[in-house]
Design an enzyme around this catalytic site. Sequence first.
Site, PDB file in Angstrom:
ATOM      1  N   SER A  66      -2.848   1.256   0.664  1.00 10.23           N
ATOM      2  CA  SER A  66      -3.359   0.013  -0.686  1.00 10.23           C
ATOM      3  C   SER A  66      -5.090   0.040   0.631  1.00 10.23           C
ATOM      4  CB  SER A  66      -2.835  -0.843  -0.818  1.00 10.23           C
ATOM      5  OG  SER A  66      -1.633  -0.089  -1.586  1.00 10.23           O
ATOM      6  N   LYS A  69      -8.111  -0.147  -2.496  1.00 15.87           N
ATOM      7  CA  LYS A  69      -7.789  -0.816  -3.857  1.00 15.87           C
ATOM      8  C   LYS A  69      -9.349  -1.696  -3.503  1.00 15.87           C
ATOM      9  CE  LYS A  69      -2.791  -1.847  -5.304  1.00 15.87           C
ATOM     10  NZ  LYS A  69      -2.005  -0.903  -4.116  1.00 15.87           N
ATOM     11  N   SER A 130      -0.700  -6.935  -3.474  1.00 18.45           N
ATOM     12  CA  SER A 130      -1.243  -4.952  -3.508  1.00 18.45           C
ATOM     13  C   SER A 130      -0.591  -4.185  -4.581  1.00 18.45           C
ATOM     14  CB  SER A 130      -0.691  -4.423  -2.329  1.00 18.45           C
ATOM     15  OG  SER A 130      -1.994  -3.419  -2.054  1.00 18.45           O
TER      16      SER A 130
END
Length: 445
Positions: A66, A69, A130
Amino acid sequence: MKHIVSKLTVVMMITVLFLASFTMQPNVVKANSNFDVSAESAIVVDAKTGKILFEKQADVALPPASMTKMMTEYLVLEAINNGDISWDTTTQISDYPYSISANPTFSGIGLIQDKAYTVRQLYEGMAIISDNATTIALAELIAGSEGEFVKMMNAKAEEMGLPEYKFVNASGLSNEDLGENYPEGTQPTDDNLLSARSAALLAYHLINDYPEVLDFSSKMRSQLDDQPLENLNWMLPWEDNNFAQFGYEGVDGLKTGFTTEAGYCFTGTAMQGDRRVITVVMKTNSKEQRFIETKKLMEYGFSQFSQVELFKAGHQIKDQSTLEVAKGKEETVEVEASDALTAMIKTGEEDLYTVEYKLDEKVLNKDGKLTAPIKKGEKIGEVVLNYSGEGPNTYLNGIGSQQTVDLVASTSVEKANWFVLSMRAIGDFFGNVFSSIDDFVTGLF
């Protein structure tokens, strides 16, 4: 016997004084050349200058989970800054992010279709907890599809100069996790890839270009659809749960990550006083370890390095303080550093830095002299800071390099009039003649 006793007394006194000299020293954390962290790849960087303070296998491209991101966050903030969307822009959830949100494997929030969500709501879901579905929804809003958004991600990575990267989706999941929804233009077995150096550079741009990202990454709690959003960053100042033991002063971001392939990773940042550091750990073994190792990196960055003025404005190198001038009222001009030279340096390494002059060949004549007139403050080259130590003296790609300031004239030198130039020419002529005669006569003997 008395003589022997007096000698022993003197030896004992010297020993006591020697030991006391150590105990009286200030309590300073000493640099540790053996410093290491338990992560496959890691880096700590000064967030202002981009100076790398420590790195471990920082160029190995690994799945970032993640932490991917961060690029999505950047592009959303860029779209807001460009006026393409606003925080209040609304969008609905398509079938693809809805299916991700409803899948308990992905720990989704559980978004509602046929409901208008604001960009701010979706961004909080992405930045705080997240969430994958809110991330995909934002990608679709900006680019029309995740496939088109992936193209934007890779184009921005190239623009930023990330040295090792591969973006195949917006969320950081592997394409295998996405099943038949993997973005167009990518392969079903693809995964995102970043090195620790690239993750740090991405974080550098995110923090410096859009510091408002820290307002979201430092937010410990929020809610969406009456569902709690609790930040996954245990290093924030938690007080009412078991995360408090991982807290570290000044931490306000930035992005956690986990997949089976990536392990536990974390891009962190903390501000103490007027200094900020960025850290990255990749492929640690547990949620706890990624924060423990990040704390080590942060402590190392803050305790072992400081911004130091190494050479003041006006500094001159001994025996190189003047340069010859042609056709001037004066035959030399003093030169100096236009500004102070400062650097983020390791404690105790001040003496390992020196400076040298690099003259601009364009301002020199064929004899290597400056030509009058010369104005005070006129740039004639650069003062370059050099480092002779063994530690790293590198910067994130495209951010910093060898540090320099302008080398300038300390005073003005006016051009000499024709009479002075004529007299000098005549003097030089006869000087050369007499020199030739002297050489000839000397050669006879």
